[in-house]
Motif scaffolding. Structure first.
Motif, PDB file in Angstrom:
ATOM      1  N   ARG A   1      87.039 -46.151  91.729  1.00  0.00           N
ATOM      2  CA  ARG A   1      86.319 -47.380  91.382  1.00  0.00           C
ATOM      3  C   ARG A   1      87.223 -48.604  91.535  1.00  0.00           C
ATOM      4  NH1 ARG A   1      85.666 -48.857  85.180  1.00  0.00           N
ATOM      5  NH2 ARG A   1      87.925 -49.022  85.578  1.00  0.00           N
ATOM      6  N   ASP A   2      88.427 -48.499  91.018  1.00  0.00           N
ATOM      7  CA  ASP A   2      89.328 -49.650  91.028  1.00  0.00           C
ATOM      8  C   ASP A   2      89.790 -50.002  92.436  1.00  0.00           C
ATOM      9  OD1 ASP A   2      89.030 -49.678  88.299  1.00  0.00           O
ATOM     10  OD2 ASP A   2      90.967 -48.716  87.882  1.00  0.00           O
TER      11      ASP A   2
ATOM     12  N   GLY B   1      88.155 -49.195  95.328  1.00  0.00           N
ATOM     13  CA  GLY B   1      87.017 -49.594  96.141  1.00  0.00           C
ATOM     14  C   GLY B   1      87.004 -49.031  97.546  1.00  0.00           C
TER      15      GLY B   1
ATOM     16  N   SER C   1      83.261 -44.467  97.708  1.00  0.00           N
ATOM     17  CA  SER C   1      82.190 -44.526  96.715  1.00  0.00           C
ATOM     18  C   SER C   1      81.705 -43.114  96.427  1.00  0.00           C
ATOM     19  CB  SER C   1      81.039 -45.383  97.247  1.00  0.00           C
ATOM     20  OG  SER C   1      79.982 -45.426  96.317  1.00  0.00           O
TER      21      SER C   1
ATOM     22  N   ALA D   1      82.623 -49.387  83.112  1.00  0.00           N
ATOM     23  CA  ALA D   1      81.547 -49.882  83.967  1.00  0.00           C
ATOM     24  C   ALA D   1      81.863 -49.607  85.432  1.00  0.00           C
ATOM     25  CB  ALA D   1      81.340 -51.378  83.745  1.00  0.00           C
ATOM     26  N   GLY D   2      80.815 -49.355  86.204  1.00  0.00           N
ATOM     27  CA  GLY D   2      80.983 -49.172  87.640  1.00  0.00           C
ATOM     28  C   GLY D   2      81.337 -47.769  88.057  1.00  0.00           C
TER      29      GLY D   2
ATOM     30  N   VAL E   1      76.358 -46.729  82.785  1.00  0.00           N
ATOM     31  CA  VAL E   1      76.515 -45.626  83.735  1.00  0.00           C
ATOM     32  C   VAL E   1      75.473 -44.551  83.434  1.00  0.00           C
ATOM     33  CG1 VAL E   1      78.065 -43.828  84.599  1.00  0.00           C
ATOM     34  CG2 VAL E   1      78.976 -46.085  83.971  1.00  0.00           C
TER      35      VAL E   1
ATOM     36  N   ARG F   1      71.742 -45.284  89.876  1.00  0.00           N
ATOM     37  CA  ARG F   1      73.095 -45.822  89.794  1.00  0.00           C
ATOM     38  C   ARG F   1      73.072 -47.101  88.973  1.00  0.00           C
ATOM     39  NH1 ARG F   1      76.707 -43.377  93.135  1.00  0.00           N
ATOM     40  NH2 ARG F   1      78.149 -45.115  92.850  1.00  0.00           N
TER      41      ARG F   1
END
Length: 333
Positions: free
Chosen positions: A184-185, A187, A190, A255-256, A286, A332
């Protein structure tokens, strides 16, 4: 993997009474349910005591050696059920358990072959470096290198790079959670889901936070947990400061992250931390499925694979994977 704990005969009935009746068979008639707690002195013997099961005849397994992250050694991994180049099948990046200090990737081959066949997917499982010989972030680096390789080589592996999930059990679940946070961090990749089976998420369990009576006395104990986390972190479990990103439960922002499935037994040492992590994921928006299995101890599914409670767990895990692999199947956040 079931690593029972040593108990006194007078405690045996109390322990078994809390266990789902269908999961009691491995515990009956055994006064000494384990051995000495894990330590540097006993670690080699514990590793040597693990019996690696024979892989199934199919689907095929191929060993690979890939480059590690810059400055790290090469990483060994195994590709199960590789597809034809150009095909687009879903994939799982799998990370094995073992308290951060035990087991190898080949200890899970039959289980992973069964999953690969059931979901017609490719599975890559990583032989990451173990603690205490390698402290954090060494294992995470190995797992991240494997994920990047899977994503980069998707076409040649017959993988749909838009349908890659990460999955792990116990310490493998902890590593999977660490990897999902790192992905996630950064990027770069995915993920469609993280499948966390009784994940080891919080070093404070059994150190700063002691479990209630009856919790964490079969399968994985507070003492073993302190050793495993200390070996990984290089500082005592429950320390006020730990390496950033090493303990998923201490990461302030969830989050994410991808849709998440978490399963844990009600008498597993990790039950409270796993429920808390699920709540925090939900609060962060989430999509999260949480399954708490009454009377199930740590490693119950491997100890009694045909028990009804194990079948319920497998059905729920497989349903989560099907949702993850179906476009639009899992909301999602």
């Amino acid at each position: 993997m079931l690593i029972p704990t040593r108990v006194r005969p007078s405690e045996l009935d109390r322990l078994i009474a809390a266990v789902d009746p269908d999961l009691r068979a491995p515990l009956r008639g055994r006064v000494d349910l384990g051995g000495t707690p894990l330590s540097r002195a006993t670690l080699a013997a514990a590793r040597n005591s693990i019996i690696t099961p024979r892989p199934l005849p199919a689907p095929p397994i191929a060993a690979r050696r890939i480059a590690g992250v810059p400055g790290a050694p090469p990483v060994s991994l195994y590709v199960i059920n590789q597809g034809e180049p150009g095909t687009r099948r879903p994939a799982i990046l799998h990370i094995h358990g073992g308290g951060y200090v035990l087991m190898r990737a080949d200890d899970t081959f039959p289980q992973l072959q069964t999953i690969a066949r059931a979901h017609d997917c490719v599975i890559v499982t990583v032989d990451y470096r173990l603690a205490p010989e390698t402290r954090f972030p060494g294992a995470r680096d190995d797992n991240e290198a494997a994920l990047r390789w899977l994503h980069r080589e998707a076409d040649s592996l017959g993988v749909d790079r838009s349908r890659i999930a990460v999955m792990g059990e116990s310490a493998g679940g902890g590593h999977a959670a660490m990897l999902a946070l790192a992905a996630r961090d950064r990027g770069e990749v995915s993920l469609v889901a993280q499948i966390l089976v009784y994940p080891m998420l919080d070093d404070r369990t059994g150190s700063r936070r002691m479990p209630r009576t009856g919790i964490g006395e079969i399968g994985w104990t507070s003492a073993q947990n302190r050793f495993g986390w200390g070996a990984l972190l290089g500082v005592a479990a429950g320390s006020s400061v730990v390496p950033s990103g090493a303990v998923p439960a201490r990461v302030p922002d969830l989050a994410g992250l991808p849709p998440t499935f978490i399963a844990v037994g009600s008498i597993d040492l990790f039950v409270d931390e796993d429920i808390d992590y699920a709540h925090r994921l939900i609060d962060a928006g989430v999509s999260t499925d949480l399954m708490v299995l009454d009377g199930a101890y740590h490693g119950f599914d491997g100890a009694v694979p045909d028990a009804p409670v194990t079948r319920r767990f497998v059905a729920s895990r497989d349903a989560a994977l099907r949702r993850a692999f179906t476009p639009g199947g899992w909301r999602r956040g």
